[in-house]
Design an enzyme around this catalytic site. Structure first.
Site, PDB file in Angstrom:
ATOM      1  N   HIS A   1      19.495  15.573 -34.823  1.00 37.17           N
ATOM      2  CA  HIS A   1      19.737  14.891 -33.552  1.00 37.17           C
ATOM      3  C   HIS A   1      18.439  14.768 -32.752  1.00 37.17           C
ATOM      4  O   HIS A   1      17.464  15.464 -33.006  1.00 37.17           O
ATOM      5  CB  HIS A   1      20.794  15.621 -32.719  1.00 37.17           C
TER       6      HIS A   1
ATOM      7  N   ASP B   1      17.425  15.066 -28.672  1.00 35.95           N
ATOM      8  CA  ASP B   1      18.093  15.706 -27.536  1.00 35.95           C
ATOM      9  C   ASP B   1      18.584  14.690 -26.504  1.00 35.95           C
ATOM     10  O   ASP B   1      17.864  13.753 -26.123  1.00 35.95           O
ATOM     11  CB  ASP B   1      17.141  16.710 -26.853  1.00 35.95           C
TER      12      ASP B   1
ATOM     13  N   HIS C   1      15.508  16.618 -34.768  1.00 32.99           N
ATOM     14  CA  HIS C   1      15.427  18.001 -35.236  1.00 32.99           C
ATOM     15  C   HIS C   1      16.808  18.510 -35.619  1.00 32.99           C
ATOM     16  O   HIS C   1      17.833  17.914 -35.261  1.00 32.99           O
ATOM     17  CB  HIS C   1      14.781  18.908 -34.180  1.00 32.99           C
TER      18      HIS C   1
ATOM     19  N   ARG D   1      15.528  27.196 -23.773  1.00 36.23           N
ATOM     20  CA  ARG D   1      14.943  25.859 -23.794  1.00 36.23           C
ATOM     21  C   ARG D   1      14.768  25.320 -22.389  1.00 36.23           C
ATOM     22  O   ARG D   1      15.625  25.529 -21.513  1.00 36.23           O
ATOM     23  CB  ARG D   1      15.872  24.908 -24.566  1.00 36.23           C
TER      24      ARG D   1
HETATM   25 FE   LIG Z   1      18.381  19.943 -29.913  1.00 31.31          FE
END
Ligand SMILES: [Fe+2]
Length: 323
Positions: free
Chosen positions: A131, A133, A278, A295
């Site tokens: 995917h 983000d 990723h 993140r």
């Molecule tokens: Fe991701």
């Protein structure tokens, strides 16, 4: 346009240490580089920031090992590259730090390891697969910065794929076919299935994007298909749309465009969400160890296609900034 734009993606020379002491060690000829000679606990110099930026444009995902930094130092690192966003358009960040999204093994383990009987308030979740983000908003983040908090000795690796190389790998006929197409990206069923979690109560998010995106800094074209959230290509019959999405998603996941990163304690990764897809952690079903990562994301702009088409929201709002 930066100096990097004149270099090919497959330039295998080491980074020119013209400015700082940063050393860039490419991981593959196509994507990824380990960065050495820098301490992220300290403020960076403008030269260091510029060197990292240039390396990021060329290698698309950068790996920093042995950086035992705090949440604040992770946020400071992100701010060198632009405004930060909230943790996620749907999910809430840490209570004391709304820009940070923590992902923990407990989300995955109850489903795959029911024998462990891990207490958790979170529902089961599948491996997410390849995917980009948050493309269900019209302005997905430009960088994602992920830091290892608790890292298993083995397993939990992450893969990145070079979407420019994936585009270039297509035949000219397919490239010209997709250059003028648009695709709808939407929150998928498992996103909306994240109940009982710390999430915002908002409706579905849907955005219209070009199938091919032009990188705003390098001017290079890349495949902008998100296997998890691209629902259909505008103007095509349903079976044509699905076949084309499947073809492009398959291209994104080809091994020749990939780098695989084995996390180590205090590793930090930054990737250009405008040029990569990723997948990770790729193997949670198969091992029994904690894995916690945090993140943050740097705000991005509206994607543009080769024909000048600019992304726009169809449902929901643009993704904002936090500072
Ligand atoms: Fe991701």
């Amino acid at each position: 346009m930066s100096a990097v734009a004149s270099q090919t993606n497959f330039n295998h020379t080491h980074f020119n240490k013209a400015h700082s002491n940063i050393v860039v060690k490419p991981s593959t000829p196509v994507i990824g580089a380990e960065i050495e000679g820098i301490d992220l606990r300290k403020p960076l110099t403008p030269q260091e920031v510029d060197d990292i930026h240039q390396a990021l444009l060329q290698w698309k995902v950068l790996f920093f090992r042995d950086q035992p930094i705090s949440d604040e130092e992770q946020l400071r690192f992100g701010r060198y590259f632009g405004k930060l966003t909230p943790a996620h358009p749907i999910m809430l960040g840490l209570p004391h730090q709304p820009a940070i999204w923590e992902r923990a093994a407990s989300e995955y383990k109850p489903k795959y390891r029911p024998d462990l009987n891990i207490p958790t308030s979170r529902p089961n979740r599948d491996y997410k697969g390849w995917h980009i983000d948050i493309t269900f908003v019209a302005n997905p983040n430009k960088y994602s910065i992920l830091r290892g908090i608790e890292i298993p000795a083995y397993g939990g690796d992450t893969l990145w794929s070079n979407l420019e190389a994936a585009y270039e790998g297509l035949s000219p006929q397919i490239r010209s076919l997709i250059d003028g197409l648009q695709v709808v990206h939407r929150t998928n069923s498992y996103d909306s299935g994240w109940k009982n979690q710390n999430r915002r109560e908002i409706g579905p998010l849907t955005a219209l994007h070009p199938v091919v995106r032009v990188h705003p800094e390098t001017g290079k074209k890349h495949l902008f298909i998100n296997p998890g959230t691209s629902s259909h290509i505008v103007g095509l019959k349903e079976r044509e749309s699905q076949a084309l999405i499947d073809l492009l998603a398959d291209e994104i996941s080809r091994p020749e465009y990939q780098v695989r990163f084995h996390w180590t304690p205090h590793a930090l990764v930054i990737w250009d969400n405008r040029a990569t897809a990723h997948a990770g952690p790729i193997d949670y079903a198969h091992f029994n160890a904690p894995r916690i990562v945090r993140r943050i994301t740097v705000a991005g702009d509206l994607p543009k296609g080769p024909d000048g088409f600019v992304s726009r929201p169809l449902e929901g709002e643009l993704f904002g900034t936090i500072d």
